[in-house]
Enzyme design. Structure first.
Site, PDB file in Angstrom:
ATOM      1  N   CYS A  75       0.877  -1.320   0.223  1.00 46.11           N
ATOM      2  CA  CYS A  75       0.026   0.045   0.129  1.00 46.11           C
ATOM      3  C   CYS A  75       1.016   1.109   0.040  1.00 46.11           C
ATOM      4  O   CYS A  75       1.473   1.283   0.755  1.00 46.11           O
ATOM      5  CB  CYS A  75      -0.870  -0.060   1.283  1.00 46.11           C
ATOM      6  SG  CYS A  75      -1.945   1.598   1.584  1.00 46.11           S
ATOM      7  N   CYS A 188      -0.762   3.538  -6.377  1.00 46.24           N
ATOM      8  CA  CYS A 188      -1.762   2.778  -5.601  1.00 46.24           C
ATOM      9  C   CYS A 188      -2.095   1.459  -6.181  1.00 46.24           C
ATOM     10  O   CYS A 188      -2.126   1.243  -7.346  1.00 46.24           O
ATOM     11  CB  CYS A 188      -3.114   3.622  -5.696  1.00 46.24           C
ATOM     12  SG  CYS A 188      -4.252   2.823  -4.615  1.00 46.24           S
TER      13      CYS A 188
HETATM   14  N1  DGL Z   1      -3.815   0.168  -1.924  1.00 44.54           N
HETATM   15  C1  DGL Z   1      -3.585   1.464  -1.276  1.00 44.54           C
HETATM   16  C2  DGL Z   1      -2.299   2.219  -1.953  1.00 44.54           C
HETATM   17  O1  DGL Z   1      -1.610   1.705  -2.434  1.00 44.54           O
HETATM   18  C3  DGL Z   1      -5.172   2.060  -1.161  1.00 44.54           C
HETATM   19  C4  DGL Z   1      -5.543   3.571  -0.866  1.00 44.54           C
HETATM   20  C5  DGL Z   1      -6.495   3.638   0.355  1.00 44.54           C
HETATM   21  O2  DGL Z   1      -6.587   2.879   1.119  1.00 44.54           O
HETATM   22  O3  DGL Z   1      -6.842   4.835   0.219  1.00 44.54           O
HETATM   23  O4  DGL Z   1      -2.145   3.250  -1.675  1.00 44.54           O
END
Ligand code: DGL
Length: 264
Positions: A75, A188
């Site tokens: 993430c 993301c």
């Molecule tokens: N998968 C997350 C990232 O790479 C998700 C974003 C979130 O939870 O807002 O930033």
């Protein structure tokens, strides 16, 4: 014979599955626990201090419960703010996911690169420092999206957003000032799950960079190659207690009973 490797892969939701599938392909012998903190999704909406406290608190429990050999923070929104605190507190190898600005700027032919991430990720000092250190002569456009990660979650759960909604989120990435953007960094981990639509809706063809293969290579560097002939297990756990069984089945992961999550 060496004990099998146990890997924890962590995200706020389903996006980390893009990283999970690369790691599972690189280390099919490993036992992998996928943890989605979907009770707090989206991380984009959390204040930085609250996000750091939440992720560090969860890791306390998750590491005690699962005793992984290595953890991957799949993430960008969490990695770009919580990695230093996690590395200070935990001694196991931690692999973060941060915007792939360095390889993008090294590869761009038009010297026009865009970084598509959550609003939080593109605002972080960590991301700004990557640009200062690695953009060279590239013009880097930061595009913060509030809606794209929630659209991905909705799509995977059977409620896709319209083309017009997706297009509106990605159009600011496409700069044409005489030279056109040729690389868009997917900053993301949710976004590669929409790659077909992002490609179809692009005003002109670009290379979208998905960081997952590079993360899997880093995991291999740290843990070494797979043990031949061993087949690992994959389990997923959701802090909401509501695992999306159909999505997990597509990725070949079994849901883990909530009592065994170690998550708050
Ligand atoms: N998968 C997350 C990232 O790479 C998700 C974003 C979130 O939870 O807002 O930033």
């Amino acid at each position: 014979m060496a004990a099998p490797s146990k890997i924890l892969v962590f995200d706020s939701g389903l996006g980390g599955l893009t990283v999970y599938r690369e790691i599972a392909a690189a280390r099919p012998d490993a036992d992998i626990v996928y943890v989605a903190d979907d009770a707090a999704f989206p991380y984009n909406a959390l204040a930085e201090s609250a996000l750091v406290a939440r992720v560090v608190g969860l890791f306390d429990d998750l590491i005690a419960a699962h005793r992984p050999d290595l953890a991957v923070i799949a993430c960008n929104t969490a990695s770009t703010i919580a990695l230093p605190a996690l590395r200070q507190k935990f001694t196991l190898p931690l692999v973060g996911t941060v915007p792939a600005i360095k390889p993008a700027c090294a590869a761009s032919e038009t010297r026009r690169v865009s970084v598509l991430g959550t609003e939080a990720t593109v605002a972080r000092e960590y991301t700004r420092a990557l640009i200062r250190n690695f953009a060279q002569d590239c013009h880097v456009t930061l595009v913060g999206s509030k809606h794209l990660a929630p659209y991905v979650e909705a799509e995977l759960r059977g409620a896709p957003a319209s083309d017009a909604h997706i297009r509106a989120e990605i159009v600011p990435c496409f700069i044409d000032d005489g030279k056109r953007t040729d690389i868009v960094v997917l900053a993301c981990t949710h976004y590669p799950l929409l790659l077909d639509r992002l490609t179809r809706l692009a005003p002109w063809p670009v290379n979208y960079i998905d960081p997952a293969p590079a993360i899997a290579r880093r995991v291999l560097e740290l843990l070494g190659p797979p043990t031949p002939s061993r087949r690992g297990s994959s389990r997923a756990t959701f802090t909401s207690g509501r695992a999306p069984h159909a999505v997990l089945a597509r990725f070949g992961i079994a849901p883990q009973p909530a009592a065994a999550t170690g998550a708050k």
